[in-house]
Scaffold this active site. Structure first.
Site, mmCIF file in Angstrom:
data_model
loop_
_atom_site.group_PDB
_atom_site.id
_atom_site.type_symbol
_atom_site.label_atom_id
_atom_site.label_comp_id
_atom_site.label_asym_id
_atom_site.label_seq_id
_atom_site.Cartn_x
_atom_site.Cartn_y
_atom_site.Cartn_z
ATOM 1 N N CYS A 220 9.408 -20.307 47.817
ATOM 2 C CA CYS A 220 9.169 -21.505 47.019
ATOM 3 C C CYS A 220 9.424 -21.186 45.554
ATOM 4 C CB CYS A 220 7.726 -21.976 47.203
ATOM 5 S SG CYS A 220 7.250 -23.317 46.088
ATOM 6 N N GLY A 221 10.015 -22.129 44.825
ATOM 7 C CA GLY A 221 10.348 -21.906 43.428
ATOM 8 C C GLY A 221 9.160 -21.610 42.541
ATOM 9 N N HIS A 222 7.954 -21.935 43.012
ATOM 10 C CA HIS A 222 6.756 -21.718 42.202
ATOM 11 C C HIS A 222 5.887 -20.604 42.763
ATOM 12 C CE1 HIS A 222 7.503 -24.991 39.445
ATOM 13 N NE2 HIS A 222 7.889 -25.708 40.475
ATOM 14 N N ASN A 378 12.235 -30.921 38.276
ATOM 15 C CA ASN A 378 11.115 -31.010 39.207
ATOM 16 C C ASN A 378 9.810 -31.187 38.445
ATOM 17 O OD1 ASN A 378 9.204 -30.696 41.195
ATOM 18 N ND2 ASN A 378 9.709 -28.572 41.668
ATOM 19 N N SER A 380 6.763 -31.025 39.062
ATOM 20 C CA SER A 380 6.136 -30.476 40.257
ATOM 21 C C SER A 380 4.614 -30.601 40.299
ATOM 22 C CB SER A 380 6.501 -28.991 40.375
ATOM 23 O OG SER A 380 5.857 -28.409 41.475
#
Length: 531
Positions: A220-222, A378, A380
């Site tokens: 996941c990007g985070h 994003n 997010s």
């Protein structure tokens, strides 16, 4: 574009061709059904929505206040209700898209059950969701047009003027909008990316978002542990996506190139540099290395020659190579420029916080080389928006010389600050974040990746708390149904939303007076909501 009147003429011509055996076919009814199903295939949708995105991108280039937005959705019904709400409250779906989140596919749509965002879900679930979303959006078209055709029929039977209704039918705006579809890191090598892209386009996708992580190590990007690939590998996948678009005739399909370099410290392999300063050489230059003497080299060790000296790249036990600290932003900028110069249309920079100035700093560096660079960003739920913007407000107050003695920066999330000047300042910046970032940081499209994951959880939490508690049935009536009625939410008539009225009208078209219909006025409880 086919209209109701031209469709009637076309069916009449076909009917005349086949003669008396088609006597039971009504040109008006056949044309009505054609208009209620304007898009016959996913490719029709992809071509239509690609043109929309290209038009929107050009309008944003001319005026950066004309940004676009979307919300992520994990089911066709969710996407449908978003677009119905847009038409209800704003009269149009213009510049409103849908986002297909790989995170939500993994968490909510896999046959394995809930999964983390690591490309472990079935790749076929991605085009399946695209097809499902467009099935529900097409059904929203059919329902709204069906209601208009019912009004037309009643007006005709009553001898009333029908022009206003006919104009609504002829000028009907579809619920079909672009979907920005997440293909993660491509689910394998470039051939695998190409094959999956074709399935996504055939399902209706006009915009593919792909990231520069290693496919089999995708995170996941985070979250931590992200591993990027050399530019050559990523560009091969961008090429694969473009070839898929061209093969299927979607010539203006849109590619979003996402870079995770801002939060990635590792690479899986060292690319081959042929000339000093080439793309591979630039990628290698960011590696964390230690100068050594040849006598210190170990057998079978990988070494790099840098400025006439030998360097040992820092390598983990996993075999992954480490980048130097504080190179993230430079790598992001190089990623973005390289992608745009090699076939990508839009950028996606995954960031650690939603800070307009920090995003602008990166994008402006890209624009020095590619002036029309545009970002998909994003917004997010992984960010704590309240805390981030209160901290930003606190720092602004300090910089402006304001008294901040009433605030503890480490505890700004506290409810005690909710009505403070600082909190109000932060909330106003949150409210205008999208407009500010589109004006100052080149953001063409704002999305929230997984809002409906959170709204579903929150709404069920609230309903369960009341329904299973002392509110009983009132929790549903006051918290759901009464709100639907007051807001005029079409879904309060759930039978009609699910297609019962469309089905009844079809039965009447097919069988005439013999049709057995569900919507009998005397027995249909949905009529309780007509008052």
């Amino acid at each position: 574009m086919t209209t109701y009147s031209t469709a009637i003429d076309a069916v009449r011509a076909i009917k005349a061709k086949f003669g008396d055996t088609w006597n039971a076919i009504s040109p008006e009814d056949a044309a009505r059904m054609q208009i209620q199903n304007r898009f016959k295939t996913g490719l029709d949708i992809a071509k239509y929505t690609a043109a929309i995105m290209r038009k929107d991108m050009a309008e944003y280039d001319a005026d950066n206040s004309k940004y676009t937005q979307s919300l992520g959705c994990w089911h066709g019904f969710v996407g449908q209700q978003k677009m119905i709400a847009n038409k209800k409250y704003f009269g149009t779906t213009s510049k409103k898209y849908l986002y297909l989140s790989g995170w939500m596919v993994a968490a909510l749509r896999s046959e394995f059950g809930p999964l983390p965002d690591q490309s472990m879900h079935e790749k076929t679930s991605v085009p399946a969701l695209i097809e499902e979303l467009y099935t529900f959006l097409r059904q929203a078209d059919a329902k709204e047009l069906n209601d208009l055709f019912r009004q037309l029929k009643k007006a005709q039977e009553a001898g009333q003027d029908t022009k206003a209704i006919e104009d609504k039918i002829e000028n009907f705006e579809t619920h079909i909008v672009p979907i920005i579809a997440d293909i993660d890191a491509g689910f394998g090598n470039e051939e695998a990316t190409y094959l999956l892209t074709k399935k996504m386009i055939e399902a209706g996708a006009a915009c593919i978002q792909i990231e520069n992580q290693v496919s089999d190590a995708k995170q996941c990007g985070h979250q931590a542990g992200k591993v990027t690939v050399p530019h050559e590998d990523f560009l091969a996948k961008i090429n694969a996506v473009r070839y898929a678009f061209l093969e299927l005739g979607v010539d203006d399909g849109v590619i979003v190139a996402r870079t995770d370099s801002e939060g990635a410290d590792l690479t899986q392999k060292i690319p081959v540099s042929k000339v000093k300063g080439d793309l591979a050489s630039q990628y290698i230059s960011y590696l964390d290395t230690q100068e050594i003497d040849i006598s210190e080299a170990q057998d079978d060790e990988v070494l790099i020659k840098r400025d006439g000296k030998l360097h040992r790249p820092k390598r983990l036990a996993s075999g992954l190579f480490q980048f130097r600290a504080n190179t993230q932003i430079d790598r992001v900028v190089l990623d973005c420029i390289t992608s745009l110069q090699n076939g990508a249309d839009l950028l996606w920079i995954e960031t650690a916080t939603p800070n307009v100035a920090e995003i602008a700093e990166m994008v402006n560096r890209v624009k020095e080389v590619v002036p029309n660079a545009k970002l998909v960003y994003n917004n997010s739920p992984s960010f704590n928006w309240t805390l981030n913007f209160r901290q930003q407000a606190y720092d602004r107050f300090v910089a402006e010389g304001k008294d901040v003695s009433a605030y503890d920066r480490a505890k700004l999330m506290s409810v005690d600050y909710d009505n403070s000047e600082l909190a109000k300042e932060a909330d106003e910046r949150i409210r205008t974040f999208q407009a500010d970032a589109s004006r100052e940081a080149g953001i063409f499209h704002h999305l929230i990746t997984l809002p409906t994951y959170h709204t579903t959880a929150l709404h069920m939490h609230e309903l369960s708390k009341g329904y299973f508690g002392d509110q009983g049935m009132l929790a549903y009536v006051a918290g759901v149904q009464r709100k639907e009625i007051r807001e005029g939410v079409a879904c309060v008539k759930h039978q009609a939303m699910a297609g019962s009225d469309i089905g009844d009208d079809h039965k009447e078209i097919f069988a005439g007076e013999q049709a057995l219909k569900a919507g009998d006025d005397a027995k249909n409880t949905m009529n309780q909501f007509s008052a």
